[in-house]
Every structure is written in structure tokens, then in C-alpha cells.
Design a protein around this motif. Structure first.
Motif, PDB file in Angstrom:
ATOM      1  N   PRO A  50      17.846 -20.451 -19.491  1.00 20.99           N
ATOM      2  CA  PRO A  50      18.276 -21.897 -19.458  1.00 20.99           C
ATOM      3  C   PRO A  50      18.590 -22.308 -18.058  1.00 20.99           C
ATOM      4  CG  PRO A  50      20.017 -20.441 -20.294  1.00 20.99           C
ATOM      5  CD  PRO A  50      18.895 -19.568 -20.011  1.00 20.99           C
ATOM      6  N   ASP A  51      18.774 -23.799 -18.018  1.00 21.27           N
ATOM      7  CA  ASP A  51      19.324 -24.378 -16.753  1.00 21.27           C
ATOM      8  C   ASP A  51      20.778 -23.807 -16.787  1.00 21.27           C
ATOM      9  OD1 ASP A  51      20.586 -26.357 -14.965  1.00 21.27           O
ATOM     10  OD2 ASP A  51      18.446 -27.055 -14.977  1.00 21.27           O
ATOM     11  N   PRO A  52      21.359 -23.689 -15.318  1.00 16.02           N
ATOM     12  CA  PRO A  52      22.782 -23.115 -15.197  1.00 16.02           C
ATOM     13  C   PRO A  52      23.668 -24.325 -15.591  1.00 16.02           C
ATOM     14  CG  PRO A  52      21.412 -22.526 -13.560  1.00 16.02           C
ATOM     15  CD  PRO A  52      20.628 -23.395 -14.131  1.00 16.02           C
ATOM     16  N   GLY A  75      30.752 -24.540 -19.391  1.00 18.34           N
ATOM     17  CA  GLY A  75      30.522 -23.094 -19.598  1.00 18.34           C
ATOM     18  C   GLY A  75      31.158 -22.642 -21.193  1.00 18.34           C
ATOM     19  N   ARG A  76      31.171 -21.331 -21.159  1.00 20.18           N
ATOM     20  CA  ARG A  76      31.685 -20.921 -22.483  1.00 20.18           C
ATOM     21  C   ARG A  76      33.053 -21.134 -22.829  1.00 20.18           C
ATOM     22  NH1 ARG A  76      28.845 -15.277 -20.069  1.00 20.18           N
ATOM     23  NH2 ARG A  76      30.022 -16.178 -18.400  1.00 20.18           N
ATOM     24  N   GLY A  77      33.346 -22.442 -23.588  1.00 25.02           N
ATOM     25  CA  GLY A  77      34.382 -22.650 -24.098  1.00 25.02           C
ATOM     26  C   GLY A  77      35.521 -22.926 -22.658  1.00 25.02           C
ATOM     27  N   SER A  78      36.606 -23.333 -23.114  1.00 22.65           N
ATOM     28  CA  SER A  78      37.505 -23.626 -21.880  1.00 22.65           C
ATOM     29  C   SER A  78      37.900 -22.170 -21.217  1.00 22.65           C
ATOM     30  CB  SER A  78      38.562 -24.395 -22.085  1.00 22.65           C
ATOM     31  OG  SER A  78      39.425 -23.826 -23.357  1.00 22.65           O
ATOM     32  N   ASP A  79      37.814 -21.017 -22.000  1.00 24.05           N
ATOM     33  CA  ASP A  79      38.422 -19.566 -21.584  1.00 24.05           C
ATOM     34  C   ASP A  79      37.700 -19.306 -20.179  1.00 24.05           C
ATOM     35  OD1 ASP A  79      39.800 -19.379 -23.872  1.00 24.05           O
ATOM     36  OD2 ASP A  79      38.267 -18.281 -25.013  1.00 24.05           O
ATOM     37  N   GLU A  80      36.374 -19.634 -20.202  1.00 25.99           N
ATOM     38  CA  GLU A  80      35.560 -19.336 -18.930  1.00 25.99           C
ATOM     39  C   GLU A  80      36.315 -19.907 -17.829  1.00 25.99           C
ATOM     40  OE1 GLU A  80      31.080 -18.102 -17.316  1.00 25.99           O
ATOM     41  OE2 GLU A  80      31.543 -20.075 -19.039  1.00 25.99           O
ATOM     42  N   ALA A  81      36.623 -21.458 -18.021  1.00 23.14           N
ATOM     43  CA  ALA A  81      36.874 -22.007 -17.002  1.00 23.14           C
ATOM     44  C   ALA A  81      38.201 -21.482 -16.487  1.00 23.14           C
ATOM     45  CB  ALA A  81      37.267 -23.374 -17.216  1.00 23.14           C
ATOM     46  N   ILE A  82      38.846 -21.073 -17.365  1.00 21.01           N
ATOM     47  CA  ILE A  82      40.443 -20.570 -16.887  1.00 21.01           C
ATOM     48  C   ILE A  82      40.235 -19.133 -16.262  1.00 21.01           C
ATOM     49  CG2 ILE A  82      42.594 -19.377 -18.016  1.00 21.01           C
ATOM     50  CD1 ILE A  82      42.287 -21.255 -20.534  1.00 21.01           C
ATOM     51  N   ARG A 232      30.995 -22.758  -9.358  1.00 11.39           N
ATOM     52  CA  ARG A 232      29.863 -22.357  -9.615  1.00 11.39           C
ATOM     53  C   ARG A 232      29.418 -21.040  -8.827  1.00 11.39           C
ATOM     54  NH1 ARG A 232      25.231 -26.610 -10.367  1.00 11.39           N
ATOM     55  NH2 ARG A 232      24.180 -24.599 -10.936  1.00 11.39           N
ATOM     56  N   HIS A 233      29.990 -20.944  -7.460  1.00  4.63           N
ATOM     57  CA  HIS A 233      29.909 -19.830  -6.753  1.00  4.63           C
ATOM     58  C   HIS A 233      30.006 -18.621  -7.480  1.00  4.63           C
ATOM     59  CE1 HIS A 233      30.118 -22.081  -2.528  1.00  4.63           C
ATOM     60  NE2 HIS A 233      29.330 -22.543  -3.163  1.00  4.63           N
ATOM     61  N   ILE A 234      30.923 -18.475  -8.384  1.00  4.92           N
ATOM     62  CA  ILE A 234      31.420 -17.249  -9.044  1.00  4.92           C
ATOM     63  C   ILE A 234      31.031 -17.211 -10.468  1.00  4.92           C
ATOM     64  CG2 ILE A 234      33.054 -16.629  -7.105  1.00  4.92           C
ATOM     65  CD1 ILE A 234      35.122 -17.789  -9.328  1.00  4.92           C
ATOM     66  N   MET A 235      30.524 -18.211 -10.958  1.00  4.65           N
ATOM     67  CA  MET A 235      29.968 -18.341 -12.217  1.00  4.65           C
ATOM     68  C   MET A 235      28.744 -17.338 -12.695  1.00  4.65           C
ATOM     69  SD  MET A 235      29.738 -21.914 -14.666  1.00  4.65           S
ATOM     70  CE  MET A 235      30.189 -21.965 -16.116  1.00  4.65           C
ATOM     71  N   ALA A 236      28.698 -16.964 -13.777  1.00  6.22           N
ATOM     72  CA  ALA A 236      27.453 -16.345 -14.284  1.00  6.22           C
ATOM     73  C   ALA A 236      26.417 -17.104 -13.989  1.00  6.22           C
ATOM     74  CB  ALA A 236      27.462 -15.714 -15.856  1.00  6.22           C
ATOM     75  N   PRO A 237      25.164 -16.367 -13.725  1.00  2.00           N
ATOM     76  CA  PRO A 237      23.970 -17.305 -13.576  1.00  2.00           C
ATOM     77  C   PRO A 237      23.443 -18.500 -14.797  1.00  2.00           C
ATOM     78  CG  PRO A 237      23.518 -15.168 -12.886  1.00  2.00           C
ATOM     79  CD  PRO A 237      24.784 -15.285 -13.698  1.00  2.00           C
ATOM     80  N   TYR A 238      23.701 -17.920 -15.834  1.00  2.00           N
ATOM     81  CA  TYR A 238      23.150 -18.762 -17.072  1.00  2.00           C
ATOM     82  C   TYR A 238      24.205 -18.614 -18.113  1.00  2.00           C
ATOM     83  CZ  TYR A 238      19.018 -17.761 -14.442  1.00  2.00           C
ATOM     84  OH  TYR A 238      17.804 -17.474 -13.350  1.00  2.00           O
ATOM     85  N   PRO A 239      25.361 -19.442 -17.959  1.00  4.63           N
ATOM     86  CA  PRO A 239      26.317 -19.076 -19.034  1.00  4.63           C
ATOM     87  C   PRO A 239      26.083 -19.760 -20.400  1.00  4.63           C
ATOM     88  CG  PRO A 239      26.688 -21.049 -17.481  1.00  4.63           C
ATOM     89  CD  PRO A 239      25.699 -20.393 -16.838  1.00  4.63           C
ATOM     90  N   LEU A 240      25.134 -20.816 -20.454  1.00  2.38           N
ATOM     91  CA  LEU A 240      24.912 -21.325 -21.774  1.00  2.38           C
ATOM     92  C   LEU A 240      23.545 -21.117 -22.548  1.00  2.38           C
ATOM     93  CD1 LEU A 240      26.961 -24.689 -21.526  1.00  2.38           C
ATOM     94  CD2 LEU A 240      27.754 -22.688 -22.644  1.00  2.38           C
ATOM     95  N   PRO A 241      23.396 -20.478 -23.316  1.00  2.00           N
ATOM     96  CA  PRO A 241      22.091 -20.223 -24.151  1.00  2.00           C
ATOM     97  C   PRO A 241      21.526 -21.376 -24.716  1.00  2.00           C
ATOM     98  CG  PRO A 241      23.900 -18.568 -24.944  1.00  2.00           C
ATOM     99  CD  PRO A 241      24.473 -19.674 -23.960  1.00  2.00           C
ATOM    100  N   ARG A 242      20.344 -21.740 -24.712  1.00  4.94           N
ATOM    101  CA  ARG A 242      19.649 -22.854 -24.923  1.00  4.94           C
ATOM    102  C   ARG A 242      20.281 -23.380 -26.575  1.00  4.94           C
ATOM    103  NH1 ARG A 242      14.873 -24.323 -22.205  1.00  4.94           N
ATOM    104  NH2 ARG A 242      14.349 -23.003 -20.610  1.00  4.94           N
ATOM    105  N   PRO A 243      20.218 -22.372 -27.362  1.00  5.40           N
ATOM    106  CA  PRO A 243      20.631 -23.070 -28.682  1.00  5.40           C
ATOM    107  C   PRO A 243      22.111 -23.649 -29.008  1.00  5.40           C
ATOM    108  CG  PRO A 243      19.512 -20.880 -28.916  1.00  5.40           C
ATOM    109  CD  PRO A 243      19.766 -21.026 -27.608  1.00  5.40           C
ATOM    110  N   CYS A 244      22.923 -23.092 -27.768  1.00  4.10           N
ATOM    111  CA  CYS A 244      24.288 -23.694 -27.891  1.00  4.10           C
ATOM    112  C   CYS A 244      24.098 -25.041 -27.044  1.00  4.10           C
ATOM    113  CB  CYS A 244      24.878 -22.777 -26.949  1.00  4.10           C
ATOM    114  SG  CYS A 244      25.457 -21.212 -27.878  1.00  4.10           S
ATOM    115  N   VAL A 245      23.262 -25.152 -26.028  1.00  5.18           N
ATOM    116  CA  VAL A 245      23.171 -26.365 -25.544  1.00  5.18           C
ATOM    117  C   VAL A 245      22.627 -27.525 -26.597  1.00  5.18           C
ATOM    118  CG1 VAL A 245      21.839 -27.681 -23.620  1.00  5.18           C
ATOM    119  CG2 VAL A 245      23.089 -25.432 -23.137  1.00  5.18           C
TER     120      VAL A 245
END
Length: 353
Positions: A50-52, A75-82, A232-245
Motif C-alpha cells: 500500500p501507499d505509505p 498510522g495505526r491508531g494514535s498509539d503509533e503516533a505516541i 516519517r523518517h522512523i515510521m514503518a514503511p507501510y503502516p496501513l493495510p489496504r483494507p483498513c484504508v
């Protein structure tokens, strides 16, 4: 002073991983990401990464929150941003985050995983936030200050003037992170409006609550473009799966927004009813005022009440381990029928009558 001056120097200097989707776009033959050329059964398009940062989703959230798209990180909920904020701004063994318990536990968990110190400025006896008390414990190594409004697990708002005052006092000293996971259940203004004035303010939002997408794990951070780029520098490359988007875009459509708004109205109405009816029960000491989709309720015997509800198949949140809430349970506002069931279990005399 820029907010980026507060970030870890090694994170600023790092060369981020460049995924195939980030390096190139367009084209019709995709041979750059080592994907399968064949889609799985019933999963058209799932053979491709998916698109990052899905442009349509970012644009829709930017519209929803009233900001430019370059101020939104999904990203994956607000937990990932924290977690990303703590990793980007806190050096292990050196820097600190400041929290005001009782509050959302992930702030402290992410800090401790990173090896950062956790400084506490407890809420007042009525669970209000004292800005003077909070600011008095900010140290030179404090990099992040978390304010949850409405607060989880107590449900109370931090008024806009207090948040603005804290933002002004922290300028050049620390990042103020305002967690607005439950904002849709209030009529209060968002701290997003402060980002124009203060580059060190970041706001957390989620689609897990009012937008009914807890199972899809979609959240957003709203901040200045420099902060978004840093994370974004330290975020996982593809955080959101297509079905979730896809689920998020459908929920955020005009049709989805109408449904969400109608459910929020019901939650507010049921919240008022439950506050009133729970407060009248003999087993209840008090119901804390709430602007969220839950109520924190003090019981004469919280452990016994929890066990009674559990035995009847009703799950609530035990708050007795939280400071100042040793007699409390947190009850999410459900459907009218679910709420009626809670009341019936807690007031069996009325059912027998």
C-alpha cells in the motif's frame, strides 16, 4: 527556536529507509518491490504494497481537521503516533515525558520502552488539570508533555484556555501533545487551531471511537510539516493495510459521516441518561462528569460490582489500579439495550418489581 531543535540529533541525521513506493510512483508494470505478480484469491490488489501515506485518506482527514495535507500523518491508531513521538524526541536514559495521572497508560509505557523518564504531575482531586502544578515540574530534559482531553479514564475536558497557556509556556522547551481521541463526543474546540501559532503543538486523533473503526486501527497526528516529516523518517514503511484504508475512506464518506454523527448524538443522549440513572442507584457513590463515550463510576464496592457484571456477561473496565480511582469502574456507553442491561444488573430490585 524550531521544534526540531528538541528532537534527537541522531534521528535528525538518520537516512530513512526508502521503500519502493516512496522511491517511485506511476508506471504500469511493477517490478521494483519484489511483490507477487498475482493477487491472492478474493484479494484484488493485495499483492501490492500500500501507499505509505494514502493520499485520499490524508486529504480527507486534512479536510476533516481543517488543516493542509502536509500537517497530517496517518498510522495505526494514535498509539503509533505516541510511540513515534517518544522515539523521535527522547534519548534513552536522558530525556523525559510528563504525564498527568490518572490518564491513558500508553504515554508512560512508550516512554519506559524507550528508556525515557516519566515525570508525573497528578490531576487535582476533581481530576482537573492545574497548569501551574504541571509547568512547575517541567525539567530541562522534558521533551514531551501529554495532555488528554477529554481525559481517559475520567472523561473530563481540559479547557482551551488552559491548553493554550501550557502551549505558550512550553515554547522552546518541550512538545505539547494533546490527545483528542474522544473529541467528537464534545462540543469543545480542537487544539489543532494552536498549531498555526505554536510549532511545538501536536494533536492526536483517531477513527477508533466516533468513527467506529477500532478494528481497522487508523489514527492521525496533526502537527507542523517538519514534525510530520521527522516521524516519517522512523515510521514503518507501510503502516496501513489496504483494507483498513478502504474501510476508513468509506467511514469518512458523506454516507459514513451521517451515520457517525447520528451515533454520536445517541451516545451523548445515552451518556446523560446513564449518568442520571446510575447516580440514583444505591450501589453507586458518584458518577464523574464526562465528555467522552464512557462514564467513570464510583461504587460502594467496585470489585463486587465488577464481578457481578462479569458473571452476567458484561465487560467493563476496572479502574481500581489508577490513582484516585480505587473505587471506580469505567463503563462505555453502548446501545440503549446494552445500557438497560447494565442498569438491570446493578439494580435487581427494580427488575424483580
Amino acid at each position: 527556536m524550531s521544534v526540531l531543535d528538541l528532537a534527537r540529533p541522531d534521528i535528525l541525521a538518520i537516512t530513512p529507509y526508502a521503500s519502493a513506493r516512496m522511491e517511485a510512483s506511476g508506471g504500469s508494470v511493477f517490478l521494483n518491490a519484489n511483490e507477487s505478480a498475482w493477487a491472492p484469491p478474493g484479494g484484488d490488489g493485495l499483492n501490492r504494497y500500500p501507499d505509505p501515506q494514502p493520499p485520499a485518506l490524508v486529504a480527507r482527514l486534512a479536510e476533516l481537521y481543517g488543516v493542509d495535507a502536509d500537517r497530517v500523518l496517518v498510522g495505526r491508531g494514535s498509539d503509533e503516533a505516541i510511540d513515534l513521538l517518544v522515539r523521535a524526541f527522547c534519548r534513552a536514559g536522558t530525556d523525559a515525558v510528563l504525564i498527568s495521572p490518572p490518564t491513558f497508560g500508553m504515554y508512560a509505557v512508550c516512554a519506559r520502552i524507550q528508556g525515557a523518564q516519566v515525570i508525573e504531575s497528578p490531576l487535582e482531586a476533581d481530576f482537573s488539570l492545574d497548569a501551574d502544578r504541571l509547568l512547575a515540574v517541567v525539567t530541562p530534559n522534558t521533551k514531551l508533555v501529554f495532555v488528554c482531553s477529554p481525559n481517559n479514564p475520567t472523561g473530563n475536558l481540559v479547557d482551551a484556555a488552559t491548553i493554550e497557556r501550557i502551549a505558550a509556556a512550553l515554547e522552546g522547551r518541550a512538545v505539547l501533545v494533546v490527545d483528542e481521541a474522544y473529541a467528537e463526543f464534545t462540543h469543545a474546540s480542537s487544539a489543532v487551531s494552536l498549531i498555526d501559532r505554536f510549532d511545538h503543538v501536536a494533536v492526536l486523533r483517531t477513527l477508533s471511537k466516533a468513527w467506529a473503526l477500532a478494528g481497522a486501527r487508523v489514527g492521525a497526528l496533526v502537527a507542523r510539516p517538519g514534525v510530520v516529516a521527522l516521524l516519517r523518517h522512523i515510521m514503518a514503511p507501510y503502516p496501513l493495510p489496504r483494507p483498513c484504508v478502504d474501510a476508513a475512506l468509506f467511514a469518512l464518506s458523506d454516507e459514513g459521516a451521517v451515520k457517525s454523527d447520528s451515533h454520536v448524538v445517541v451516545v451523548r443522549q445515552e451518556r446523560e441518561r446513564m449518568q442520571r440513572e446510575l447516580g440514583a442507584l444505591a450501589c453507586v457513590r458518584t458518577v464523574l462528569p464526562s465528555q467522552a463515550n464512557f462514564l467513570a463510576v464510583r461504587f460502594a464496592d467496585a470489585s463486587q460490582t465488577y464481578a457481578r457484571l462479569l458473571a452476567a456477561g458484561v465487560l467493563v473496565r476496572d479502574l481500581t489500579r489508577y490513582p484516585g480511582l480505587g473505587d471506580a469502574l469505567r463503563i462505555t456507553i453502548g446501545t440503549a439495550g446494552e445500557n438497560d442491561r447494565v442498569l438491570a444488573i446493578l439494580n435487581p430490585e427494580a427488575t424483580d418489581a
